[in-house]
Design an enzyme around this catalytic site. Structure first.
Site, PDB file in Angstrom:
ATOM      1  N   ASN A  99      -9.935   0.236   0.482  1.00 49.04           N
ATOM      2  CA  ASN A  99      -8.883   0.194   1.514  1.00 49.04           C
ATOM      3  C   ASN A  99      -9.424   0.569   2.884  1.00 49.04           C
ATOM      4  O   ASN A  99     -10.015   1.645   3.050  1.00 49.04           O
ATOM      5  CB  ASN A  99      -7.780   1.192   1.166  1.00 49.04           C
ATOM      6  CG  ASN A  99      -6.978   0.772  -0.045  1.00 49.04           C
ATOM      7  OD1 ASN A  99      -7.305  -0.199  -0.711  1.00 49.04           O
ATOM      8  ND2 ASN A  99      -5.918   1.498  -0.318  1.00 49.04           N
TER       9      ASN A  99
ATOM     10  N   ALA B 133     -11.434   4.853   2.901  1.00 48.30           N
ATOM     11  CA  ALA B 133     -12.830   4.420   2.798  1.00 48.30           C
ATOM     12  C   ALA B 133     -13.435   3.963   4.125  1.00 48.30           C
ATOM     13  O   ALA B 133     -14.541   3.429   4.153  1.00 48.30           O
ATOM     14  CB  ALA B 133     -12.939   3.305   1.763  1.00 48.30           C
TER      15      ALA B 133
ATOM     16  N   ASP C 172       0.847  -1.197   0.000  1.00 49.23           N
ATOM     17  CA  ASP C 172       0.000   0.000   0.000  1.00 49.23           C
ATOM     18  C   ASP C 172       0.888   1.255   0.000  1.00 49.23           C
ATOM     19  O   ASP C 172       1.854   1.329   0.765  1.00 49.23           O
ATOM     20  CB  ASP C 172      -0.862  -0.053   1.276  1.00 49.23           C
ATOM     21  CG  ASP C 172      -1.997   0.958   1.281  1.00 49.23           C
ATOM     22  OD1 ASP C 172      -2.401   1.416   0.194  1.00 49.23           O
ATOM     23  OD2 ASP C 172      -2.480   1.273   2.390  1.00 49.23           O
TER      24      ASP C 172
HETATM   25  O1  TD4 Z   1      -4.287   3.181   2.053  1.00 51.20           O
HETATM   26  N1  TD4 Z   1      -5.002   3.178   3.178  1.00 51.20           N
HETATM   27  C1  TD4 Z   1      -4.349   2.681   4.416  1.00 51.20           C
HETATM   28  C2  TD4 Z   1      -3.298   3.649   4.870  1.00 51.20           C
HETATM   29  C3  TD4 Z   1      -2.372   2.991   5.879  1.00 51.20           C
HETATM   30  C4  TD4 Z   1      -1.398   3.969   6.482  1.00 51.20           C
HETATM   31  O2  TD4 Z   1      -0.441   3.237   7.172  1.00 51.20           O
HETATM   32  P1  TD4 Z   1       0.796   4.002   7.858  1.00 51.20           P
HETATM   33  O3  TD4 Z   1       0.273   4.750   9.062  1.00 51.20           O
HETATM   34  O4  TD4 Z   1       1.729   2.881   8.248  1.00 51.20           O
HETATM   35  O5  TD4 Z   1       1.404   4.908   6.800  1.00 51.20           O
HETATM   36  C5  TD4 Z   1      -6.274   3.661   3.160  1.00 51.20           C
HETATM   37  O6  TD4 Z   1      -6.700   4.215   2.143  1.00 51.20           O
HETATM   38  C6  TD4 Z   1      -7.143   3.488   4.397  1.00 51.20           C
HETATM   39  O7  TD4 Z   1      -8.065   4.533   4.580  1.00 51.20           O
HETATM   40  P2  TD4 Z   1      -8.792   4.756   6.004  1.00 51.20           P
HETATM   41  O8  TD4 Z   1     -10.092   5.425   5.682  1.00 51.20           O
HETATM   42  O9  TD4 Z   1      -8.993   3.409   6.639  1.00 51.20           O
HETATM   43  O10 TD4 Z   1      -7.899   5.648   6.826  1.00 51.20           O
HETATM   44 ZN    ZN Z   2      -4.614   4.942   1.058  1.00 49.84          ZN
END
Ligand code: TD4
Ligand code: ZN
Ligand code: CA
Length: 313
Positions: free
Chosen positions: A259, A218, A89
């Protein structure tokens, strides 16, 4: 089921018009909870790790982190009956993307959406060439994840441009596109009423040859779980996520990968606070984690039902 290519999972979702959750993990227990949820829902599932998760698991070393993660996810995949994919990701650093490819991830995201369009296109094309040579699929991003402001000029500057999306997909030949339509990461997505630009999403799907589209940011930010966390000492104020009807609408318009990270974080927070406060004499971490991860499992199952992936494995 064997460990399964992300593209196989998302192409099927695209054909049959549902979405598959990409759930972020940082440790074994979240992975367990998500895999059990998928098995019980008979749902395909995508496990996602950020660069931060890779650093955390690999104690700072991306080769080590991605290696451990691939071993864990493959071991789980081989012992369940549902397809399980593993996705990088928000890959921003070449080193992390190469580590994920070398370790055996089934897809990677190259996030160069903060760069000017031409540079984003060039960076993304470069990763597509390498990843496709290894039969790994690639997600790219256009636009910036920010809550929509009322100001139209600003809105134009942060959201995806459907004409650019057309050129971007044609020239990069990427597999999945994440178009910014007004969502943002974290627990505070909207100051006022939630707004997403569905008209824009529709145009992007039309302009991009029907490839699977991805919705970031999302999480629904369930108010009952925020309240539960606050009841047990958290101080989370003004948290707001995406309403269920909006997720359903996005899926209708061609979103196939959704996500979710924040909803799992909130569930964990509510669960761990409640459990620790109720089991004051318990010192066995397994007895503390168990009820918490049952709650995480429940959140994941609820998302799978909404996304329409339940029963699709
Ligand atoms: O891509 N994501 C997940 C982001 C993960 C971030 O992780 P770090 O803190 O390790 O960088 C999303 O789009 C999730 O979206 P959401 O609405 O669940 O915040
Ligand atoms: Zn994201
Ligand atoms: Ca980005």
């Amino acid at each position: 089921m064997p460990y399964t290519p992300t593209k196989e999972i998302l192409d099927k979702a695209n054909r049959e018009r549902y979405a598959v959750g990409a759930f972020n993990i940082n440790n074994l227990e979240f992975l367990q909870a998500i895999i059990e949820a998928a098995e019980e829902e008979k749902s395909p599932v995508i496990i996602a790790t950020s660069e931060g998760a890779i650093r955390y698991i690999g104690a700072g070393d991306p080769h080590r982190g991605t290696g451990i993660i691939v071993s864990m996810v493959k071991a789980f995949a081989e012992t369940v009956s549902v397809p399980v994919a593993l996705h990088l990701d928000h890959g921003k650093n070449f080193e992390y993307i190469m580590s994920a490819l070398r370790a055996g991830y089934t897809s990677v995201m190259i996030d160069a959406s903060h760069l000017p369009f031409e540079e984003n296109l060039r960076e993304t094309r470069k990763i597509v060439e390498i990843a496709h040579a290894l039969e790994v699929s690639v997600e790219g991003e256009l636009g910036k994840l920010k809550g929509i402001e009322d100001n139209v000029a600003e809105r134009e500057s942060v959201l995806v441009d459907p004409e650019e999306a057309k050129v971007f997909v044609e020239k990069t030949e990427l597999d999945f596109l994440a178009p910014a339509i007004g969502t943002s990461h974290g627990a505070f997505k909207f100051k006022g009423e939630p707004v997403l630009d569905f008209e824009r999403l529709k145009k992007v799907k039309e302009n991009t040859g029907g490839i699977p589209l991805v919705l970031h940011g999302a999480s629904m930010v369930p108010q009952d779980l925020v309240a539960l966390a606050n009841e047990y000492g958290a101080e989370i104020k003004g948290a707001k996520g995406i309403p269920e009807e909006m997720l359903r609408e996005a899926i209708k318009l061609g979103i196939n990968k959704i996500n979710i990270d924040t909803d799992l974080r909130i569930t964990f927070n509510a669960g761990i606070r409640k459990t620790l406060s109720e089991k004051k004499s318990e010192i066995d971490p397994r007895k503390i984690f168990k009820p918490v991860f049952e709650m995480v499992k429940d959140t994941v199952k609820k998302r799978m039902k909404i996304f329409g992936s339940s029963g699709k494995a």
